[in-house]
Design a protein around this motif. Sequence first.
Motif, mmCIF file in Angstrom:
data_model
loop_
_atom_site.group_PDB
_atom_site.id
_atom_site.type_symbol
_atom_site.label_atom_id
_atom_site.label_comp_id
_atom_site.label_asym_id
_atom_site.label_seq_id
_atom_site.Cartn_x
_atom_site.Cartn_y
_atom_site.Cartn_z
ATOM 1 N N ILE A 124 0.855 -1.113 0.168
ATOM 2 C CA ILE A 124 -0.012 0.065 -0.094
ATOM 3 C C ILE A 124 0.874 1.227 -0.086
ATOM 4 O O ILE A 124 0.639 2.211 -0.719
ATOM 5 C CB ILE A 124 -0.785 0.053 1.137
ATOM 6 N N ASP A 125 1.852 1.106 0.858
ATOM 7 C CA ASP A 125 2.816 2.505 0.687
ATOM 8 C C ASP A 125 3.636 2.710 -0.473
ATOM 9 O O ASP A 125 3.580 3.928 -1.144
ATOM 10 C CB ASP A 125 3.947 2.300 2.086
ATOM 11 N N ASP A 160 1.693 6.298 -6.856
ATOM 12 C CA ASP A 160 0.797 7.017 -7.458
ATOM 13 C C ASP A 160 1.303 8.692 -7.511
ATOM 14 O O ASP A 160 0.822 9.543 -8.184
ATOM 15 C CB ASP A 160 -0.626 7.319 -6.609
ATOM 16 N N ASN A 161 1.935 9.046 -6.507
ATOM 17 C CA ASN A 161 2.545 10.505 -6.510
ATOM 18 C C ASN A 161 3.632 10.783 -7.353
ATOM 19 O O ASN A 161 3.706 11.608 -8.137
ATOM 20 C CB ASN A 161 3.410 10.680 -4.983
ATOM 21 N N LYS A 183 0.734 4.209 -2.701
ATOM 22 C CA LYS A 183 0.626 5.678 -2.445
ATOM 23 C C LYS A 183 1.978 6.387 -3.196
ATOM 24 O O LYS A 183 1.601 7.383 -3.610
ATOM 25 C CB LYS A 183 0.763 5.830 -1.017
ATOM 26 N N ASN A 184 3.279 5.832 -2.887
ATOM 27 C CA ASN A 184 4.353 6.359 -3.482
ATOM 28 C C ASN A 184 4.436 6.450 -4.878
ATOM 29 O O ASN A 184 4.629 7.450 -5.491
ATOM 30 C CB ASN A 184 5.506 6.094 -2.892
#
Length: 180
Positions: free
Chosen positions: A139-140, A146-147, A143-144
């Motif tokens: 998940i991390d 996606d950024n 998220k990273n």
Amino acid sequence: MGLELIIFIASILFGIFLYWRESNGNGAYRFVNKMVNSKELQMTPDSKKGFIYQQTFIPRLIFVVSLFLIVAVLVQFLTPFEIFGSYNGLSAFSSTILGTIVGTYVANFVIKSSKVIEEQSDSIEEKIEHAVEKGKDFIDDLKNKDNKTVQETQEDPKIESKSKSEEKSARDRLKDKGLM
């Protein structure tokens, strides 16, 4: 038929009780072992073997049949019930023996499976914790990632617009190659 079924189920519960009781302590078996065997043949102090517990099928069957035979003979002579006098008595006697043997094997299965579950519970907990950690890392990463993709997509239109304006047309490229 209904009474035989009730006797059979009760004897299964009795077999479970016998096996469980003997798995907790085998004092009666130790006493009989000391009375019958010489010092060289007696069981070791750390042995948990009993009349039913950790026995093979034949010794277990012999003990259960002899136990119920003694009880049946006592009931036959001390009370007005005649266990061996009719078909129903013999049928109940055999159902009791079979149910007790089945109950001992059911208890054996339950005790062994509970020991295995206790041993495996630590490794299962570790596997679940490891899977949860992997999920959190995934998940991390998402998220990273996606950024990063948002930043890349913001930069890409500028690059594409520049590259399209700087890019030659197909006709010009063919002329450069000498094909046209």
